[in-house]
Design an enzyme around this catalytic site. Structure first.
Site, PDB file in Angstrom:
ATOM      1  N   SER A 228      15.849  28.942 -36.725  1.00 44.88           N
ATOM      2  CA  SER A 228      14.568  29.009 -36.034  1.00 44.88           C
ATOM      3  C   SER A 228      14.098  30.469 -36.015  1.00 44.88           C
ATOM      4  O   SER A 228      13.971  31.097 -37.052  1.00 44.88           O
ATOM      5  CB  SER A 228      14.696  28.414 -34.628  1.00 44.88           C
ATOM      6  OG  SER A 228      13.442  28.292 -34.010  1.00 44.88           O
ATOM      7  N   ASP A 469      11.069  19.008 -39.892  1.00 38.83           N
ATOM      8  CA  ASP A 469      10.861  20.071 -38.907  1.00 38.83           C
ATOM      9  C   ASP A 469       9.397  20.050 -38.478  1.00 38.83           C
ATOM     10  O   ASP A 469       8.494  20.122 -39.319  1.00 38.83           O
ATOM     11  CB  ASP A 469      11.205  21.422 -39.529  1.00 38.83           C
ATOM     12  CG  ASP A 469      11.295  22.554 -38.527  1.00 38.83           C
ATOM     13  OD1 ASP A 469      10.578  22.519 -37.512  1.00 38.83           O
ATOM     14  OD2 ASP A 469      12.088  23.485 -38.770  1.00 38.83           O
ATOM     15  N   HIS A 506      14.217  20.179 -36.522  1.00 38.17           N
ATOM     16  CA  HIS A 506      14.246  21.625 -36.398  1.00 38.17           C
ATOM     17  C   HIS A 506      15.684  22.114 -36.228  1.00 38.17           C
ATOM     18  O   HIS A 506      16.315  21.837 -35.216  1.00 38.17           O
ATOM     19  CB  HIS A 506      13.382  22.065 -35.215  1.00 38.17           C
ATOM     20  CG  HIS A 506      13.247  23.545 -35.103  1.00 38.17           C
ATOM     21  ND1 HIS A 506      12.818  24.325 -36.148  1.00 38.17           N
ATOM     22  CD2 HIS A 506      13.502  24.402 -34.068  1.00 38.17           C
ATOM     23  CE1 HIS A 506      12.788  25.589 -35.773  1.00 38.17           C
ATOM     24  NE2 HIS A 506      13.213  25.664 -34.522  1.00 38.17           N
TER      25      HIS A 506
END
Length: 589
Positions: A228, A469, A506
């Site tokens: 991330s 994602d 994600h």
């Protein structure tokens, strides 16, 4: 990009590709000779060799024992305060149900100061865990979100691995501010820069000196990883700090994070137009309705890789084969019953997946691929929750110049839904006054396609991204890799490889095979010259969203982009029954 003025829209970098139109890798005569000439411009490095124009090969790290721990409480380094040093016994920490070995935990902070802007105290807090049985390697653990917390330095990110379990000395930091300062730390110019990239540059020489104090020598090999925002840190590191690190592993990298934040808020505004409950954006696209869309995607795309198994491996082909308008049932009379989408809903979903745009039609961020993983709760969390809670704070105070008025914190949702997206899309490129760098300057790689330093010294970069994602787009990452490959005349894979994970949300999760040993593969590539042709990925049996008909032992190859995992023959639950081949407009690897 100039940091003193907002660029004209025609000069701003941005997404150039819609998924399904990726161009072919360049096939140029004489590329090998050109690569040899390029490689020959770099100084020779001891322990390296060059083969057929390929980048140099770095020697392997040598293990060693921990020599010091308690005495590290007196470790001295410029602008550094060590607050503790103590031995942690084996088994006190675990990862993935397995104990972590004995190690020395050192805590401290660097560059303590009081801001002349907001009057608050700032420092770069850190901890470093130094294993008693050391592999000779150092790992910078880049953390996610908007930082602010010194996450336990186990070296764990995505995939299921732990660098500390693998004998690496691991550093973790808060990137220069405390959690209780989020997001208002963005009012302080230096805190912005530390968060963007300077904390990494500050911590790195200290960490290597601490390794030397603990083991009697510095690290033989240095690595950086994160997911991330940590993936963004890692991508920035590959561009800015390639002299300091040998290998980089970026998971779900938000390397265009300011753009993505604007896009998330823009998406929330679109969903608000079809939400049935004003206070709940999730009513715009309910779990049942997402299941309908996922089912339509699977009907059109599941078989494109040669096997109907609830997964879409051939994602590029899917984007051409699937249409929300044509393949998702339309509600008759506009009545929503969970089995269809209204015409208005289809327009919103189509627009969000196509990518955020300004009122004049200029792209703000990338498109997103259609993938059946949109059913997972985490997907909804990013689309309908973070977009009106996390993103507006980060955009308003960290990414915008000038920053927003702190009063907007009283109603971040209202701020997001009422945001002038055109103005916000400009503000992330603006600098001025005490804010000497724009968000797109301090948050992103200076030139993500110029990784010559990494290439020429033998460093390697691996990037992994989930197709489902919802916040950082796999399309954006594929677009980056395509551009890098063009810049490298079709040879980017010699030092950089991208792997896309079907169904993964994600960083991890979703209906996906999201467990893989990428960090170990990176070490093999950097130190032994064994380039990963694929990664074997398996399901996490504890994943609550795995379909009931999937085997707990399901595995799949993660192929080097743009190759696709295609079923060949054998047990459909095993990676060995697949081969990585083809890809839109390109040959396999």
């Amino acid at each position: 990009m100039s940091t003193s003025a907002v660029p004209h829209p025609s000069t701003r970098p941005g997404p150039q590709r819609r998924r399904g139109t990726r161009g072919p890798r360049l096939a140029l005569a004489g590329v090998a000779a050109a690569a040899l000439l390029l490689a020959g411009t770099a100084p020779a490095v001891a322990g390296q060799h060059r083969d057929d124009g390929r980048p140099p090969h770095l020697t392997a790290a040598t293990p060693g024992p921990l020599l010091e721990c308690a005495s590290l409480a007196g470790f001295g380094f410029d602008d550094t305060v060590v607050t503790g040093a103590a031995l942690v016994p084996a088994g006190a920490l675990s990862h993935g149900g397995e104990p972590i070995g004995a190690h020395c935990l050192v805590t401290g902070r660097m560059n303590e100061r009081v801001s002349d802007v907001d009057g608050n105290s700032y420092a770069i807090g850190f901890e470093m865990r130094l294993p008693t049985e050391w592999s000779g390697r150092y790992l910078y653990q880049a953390n996610g979100g908007i930082d602010g917390t010194v996450v336990t330095a186990t070296g764990a990110v995505g995939g299921g691995e732990s660098g500390l379990q693998q004998g690496m000395a691991v550093l973790s930091s808060d990137a220069g501010h405390a959690a209780n300062q989020n997001p208002l730390f963005g009012l302080d110019p230096q805190a912005r820069l530390d968060y963007g990239y300077q904390a990494v540059g500050t911590l790195t020489p200290m960490a290597k000196a601490l390794v030397e104090a603990a083991y009697g020598r510095g690290p033989d090999r240095s690595y950086m990883t994160g997911g991330s925002n940590g993936g963004r840190h890692t991508m920035v590191g590959a561009a800015r700090y390639a002299d300091d690190y040998d290998g980089f592993l970026a998971i779900a990298p938000g390397f265009n994070l300011p753009q993505a934040a604007v896009a998330q808020i823009w998406g929330a505004q679109q969903y608000a137009t079809v939400a049935t409950t004003a206070a709940d954006l999730a009513t715009a696209f309910t779990p049942a309705e997402r299941e309908v869309v996922a089912g339509a995607i699977l009907r059109r795309c599941d078989r494109l890789d040669g096997l109907t198994d609830g997964m879409v491996q051939a994602s590029d082909a899917c984007q051409r084969a699937f249409s929300v308008d044509r393949h998702v049932p339309t509600c008759v009379g506009g009545d929503r019953d969970g089995t269809c989408l209204t015409t208005a809903q289809k327009a919103v979903v189509r627009a969000v997946f196509a990518g955020a745009r300004t009122s004049g039609g200029e792209e703000v961020y990338s498109s997103f691929p259609y993938d059946p993983g949109l059913t997972q709760p985490g997907w909804a969390g990013w689309e309908f929750g973070a977009s009106v809670t996390l993103d507006p704070g980060a955009l308003g105070f960290v990414f915008s110049t000038p920053p927003a008025d702190p009063g907007v914190l009283a109603d971040l949702r209202g701020y997001a839904l009422g945001l002038d997206v055109d103005a916000a899309a400009e503000a992330i490129y603006r600098a001025g006054g005490r804010y000497t760098e724009s968000a797109m300057a301090f948050m992103t790689p200076p030139d993500p396609t110029d990784l010559g330093t990494l290439r020429d010294r033998g460093g390697k970069l691996m990037v992994i991204h989930g197709a489902a994602d919802a916040v950082f787009s796999a399309d954006d990452t594929a677009d980056w890799y395509d551009a890098l490959d063009r810049a490298e005349r079709g040879h980017a894979e010699r030092f950089a490889r991208y792997f896309e994970v079907p169904g993964m949300g994600h960083v991890s999760g979703g209906p996906a095979t999201d467990r893989y040993a990428a960090l170990a593969a990176l070490v093999d590539w950097v130190e032994r010259g064994v380039a990963p042709s694929s990664l074997v990925a398996s399901v996490n049996p504890a994943n609550p969203v795995l379909p009931a008909d999937w085997s707990a032992g399901r595995s799949r190859p993660l192929c080097v982009y743009p190759a696709v995992a295609r079923y060949r023959h054998g047990d459909p639950e095993l990676a060995s029954s697949f081969v990585c081949a083809g890809g839109h407009g390109r040959g396999g690897h």
